[in-house]
Write an enzyme that holds these catalytic residues in place. Sequence first.
Site, PDB file in Angstrom:
ATOM      1  N   SER A 128       0.839  -1.207   0.000  1.00  0.00           N
ATOM      2  CA  SER A 128       0.000   0.000   0.000  1.00  0.00           C
ATOM      3  C   SER A 128       0.865   1.245   0.000  1.00  0.00           C
ATOM      4  CB  SER A 128      -0.864  -0.036   1.259  1.00  0.00           C
ATOM      5  OG  SER A 128      -1.404   1.236   1.524  1.00  0.00           O
ATOM      6  N   TYR A 154      -2.098  -1.258  10.912  1.00  0.00           N
ATOM      7  CA  TYR A 154      -2.356  -1.843   9.585  1.00  0.00           C
ATOM      8  C   TYR A 154      -1.217  -1.477   8.627  1.00  0.00           C
ATOM      9  CZ  TYR A 154      -3.695  -1.318   4.731  1.00  0.00           C
ATOM     10  OH  TYR A 154      -3.657  -1.329   3.367  1.00  0.00           O
ATOM     11  N   LYS A 158       2.032  -3.703   6.497  1.00  0.00           N
ATOM     12  CA  LYS A 158       2.434  -3.656   5.078  1.00  0.00           C
ATOM     13  C   LYS A 158       3.939  -3.380   4.964  1.00  0.00           C
ATOM     14  CE  LYS A 158      -1.498  -4.695   3.403  1.00  0.00           C
ATOM     15  NZ  LYS A 158      -1.686  -6.028   2.849  1.00  0.00           N
TER      16      LYS A 158
HETATM   17  C1  UD1 Z   1      -7.338   4.497   3.953  1.00  0.00           C
HETATM   18  C2  UD1 Z   1      -6.219   4.200   4.891  1.00  0.00           C
HETATM   19  C3  UD1 Z   1      -5.110   3.514   4.124  1.00  0.00           C
HETATM   20  C4  UD1 Z   1      -5.642   2.244   3.485  1.00  0.00           C
HETATM   21  C5  UD1 Z   1      -6.851   2.552   2.623  1.00  0.00           C
HETATM   22  C6  UD1 Z   1      -7.485   1.246   2.217  1.00  0.00           C
HETATM   23  C7  UD1 Z   1      -6.389   5.969   6.597  1.00  0.00           C
HETATM   24  C8  UD1 Z   1      -5.731   7.147   7.194  1.00  0.00           C
HETATM   25  N1  UD1 Z   1      -5.761   5.414   5.536  1.00  0.00           N
HETATM   26  O1  UD1 Z   1      -6.801   5.365   2.978  1.00  0.00           O
HETATM   27  O2  UD1 Z   1      -4.054   3.213   4.987  1.00  0.00           O
HETATM   28  O3  UD1 Z   1      -4.640   1.652   2.696  1.00  0.00           O
HETATM   29  O4  UD1 Z   1      -7.812   3.307   3.364  1.00  0.00           O
HETATM   30  O5  UD1 Z   1      -8.419   1.458   1.220  1.00  0.00           O
HETATM   31  O6  UD1 Z   1      -7.443   5.549   7.033  1.00  0.00           O
HETATM   32  N2  UD1 Z   1     -13.171  10.673   3.812  1.00  0.00           N
HETATM   33  C9  UD1 Z   1     -14.182  11.538   4.190  1.00  0.00           C
HETATM   34  N3  UD1 Z   1     -15.343  10.999   4.627  1.00  0.00           N
HETATM   35  C10 UD1 Z   1     -15.547   9.657   4.730  1.00  0.00           C
HETATM   36  C11 UD1 Z   1     -14.514   8.782   4.339  1.00  0.00           C
HETATM   37  C12 UD1 Z   1     -13.335   9.331   3.892  1.00  0.00           C
HETATM   38  O7  UD1 Z   1     -14.029  12.751   4.123  1.00  0.00           O
HETATM   39  O8  UD1 Z   1     -16.631   9.243   5.168  1.00  0.00           O
HETATM   40  C13 UD1 Z   1     -11.907  11.251   3.326  1.00  0.00           C
HETATM   41  C14 UD1 Z   1     -10.710  10.854   4.178  1.00  0.00           C
HETATM   42  O9  UD1 Z   1     -10.565  11.704   5.286  1.00  0.00           O
HETATM   43  C15 UD1 Z   1      -9.574  10.963   3.157  1.00  0.00           C
HETATM   44  C16 UD1 Z   1     -10.259  10.612   1.821  1.00  0.00           C
HETATM   45  O10 UD1 Z   1     -11.654  10.770   2.031  1.00  0.00           O
HETATM   46  O11 UD1 Z   1      -9.132  12.286   3.101  1.00  0.00           O
HETATM   47  C17 UD1 Z   1      -9.996   9.182   1.407  1.00  0.00           C
HETATM   48  O12 UD1 Z   1     -10.298   8.340   2.515  1.00  0.00           O
HETATM   49  P1  UD1 Z   1     -10.268   6.747   2.440  1.00  0.00           P
HETATM   50  O13 UD1 Z   1     -11.135   6.277   1.345  1.00  0.00           O
HETATM   51  O14 UD1 Z   1     -10.562   6.244   3.819  1.00  0.00           O
HETATM   52  O15 UD1 Z   1      -8.794   6.409   2.000  1.00  0.00           O
HETATM   53  P2  UD1 Z   1      -7.386   6.771   2.676  1.00  0.00           P
HETATM   54  O16 UD1 Z   1      -7.528   7.550   3.911  1.00  0.00           O
HETATM   55  O17 UD1 Z   1      -6.536   7.347   1.608  1.00  0.00           O
END
Ligand code: UD1
Length: 343
Positions: A128, A154, A158
């Site tokens: 990842s 997690y 990795k």
């Molecule tokens: C997350 C994990 C990452 C993992 C990946 C798996 C964290 C910090 N990182 O990545 O380690 O490999 O998932 O798929 O959790 N967001 C919102 N509202 C929501 C959900 C997400 O605003 O309800 C935002 C998050 O704050 C982030 C972006 O959307 O800025 C992407 O979030 P997400 O899909 O969870 O991915 P990652 O955080 O990049």
Amino acid sequence: MKNNNAILITGGAGYIGSHTVVELFKAGYYPIIVDDFRNSNKSVIEGLTELMGESPIFYVIDVCDKTALEKLFLHYSFKGIIHFAAYKAVGESVADPLMYYRNNILGLVNVCELALKYNVNNFVFSSSCTVYGEPKELKEVSENTPKSEPNSPYGNTKLIGEQLLLDVQKSNKAFKVINLRYFNPVGAHPSSLIGEFPIGKPNNLLPFVTQTAIGKQESLLVFGNDYPTNDGTCIRDYIHVCDLAMAHVKAMMFLENKTEECIEAVNIGTGTGTSILEVINLFEKVSGVKLNWKFADRRKGDVIEIYANAKKANDLLNWKANYSIEDAILHAWNWEKKLVEHV
Ligand code: UD1
């Protein structure tokens, strides 16, 4: 059994695993799925059957159960292994780190021990972009960008997984490894026959968007609007799951043809960053549905901005992303609608 194209796919019933099974099969491989369905859905087998025109071969085995796993190595002569089976929820890993270390590390140790014992020398590992942590200056990260501390147990599994494979490869030069560093996998198969089945409330952005639009969630919370980005929201590299699946096929082909020793890390992303507000706008455009969303506080541990330099994937594996983010959002939306029909 002698099938010269058998590939062991641990976690092959999961989100990325199932899409990879389809692409491997289409490429002429013979995928053998190992999954205990603890984080996947049995109905994926129906979708795979329809896509492949035959039932996929699967075994309900926990990769931590080495004795059960070894029976498969006695039965098949695998050409390669793609190791997906692992937990992946960041918050859960913070709450119960040992569960993550046990499953993700012990599973990997077992699979590696059997690979060495039975001379299965082509190994693709699900890594990842979390191994880069928060990129310092340049938000576009290449494989040479120094790794830094991931933000969760997690993520540590990795990083440790990559280190473990490096050490194993150093002591067994015939063992060839590619660590695929995924950016943010999204979307579903264009046929809507397979896709992601989030268990409980989704943590990831796009499943939350589609579930809100369909009415399963009341409102999407956008975590943070004061980040140092163009619109104040976090930026990620969203990669279509079918493109990601294809990267595994290309990695396996590369390993098969490689005669010298090999340990490579390869970024799998589109090379483009998209903010959360851009994702919301694209979703509304593609689906024609107005999304209910509001800003909320920052989520602890979030990386501000990261996207892939995907040149190495292109140069080394002859891979690049073919689907656009609009395609990925449309396919995710079609899949969400399909899930509702089937409830
Ligand atoms: C997350 C994990 C990452 C993992 C990946 C798996 C964290 C910090 N990182 O990545 O380690 O490999 O998932 O798929 O959790 N967001 C919102 N509202 C929501 C959900 C997400 O605003 O309800 C935002 C998050 O704050 C982030 C972006 O959307 O800025 C992407 O979030 P997400 O899909 O969870 O991915 P990652 O955080 O990049």
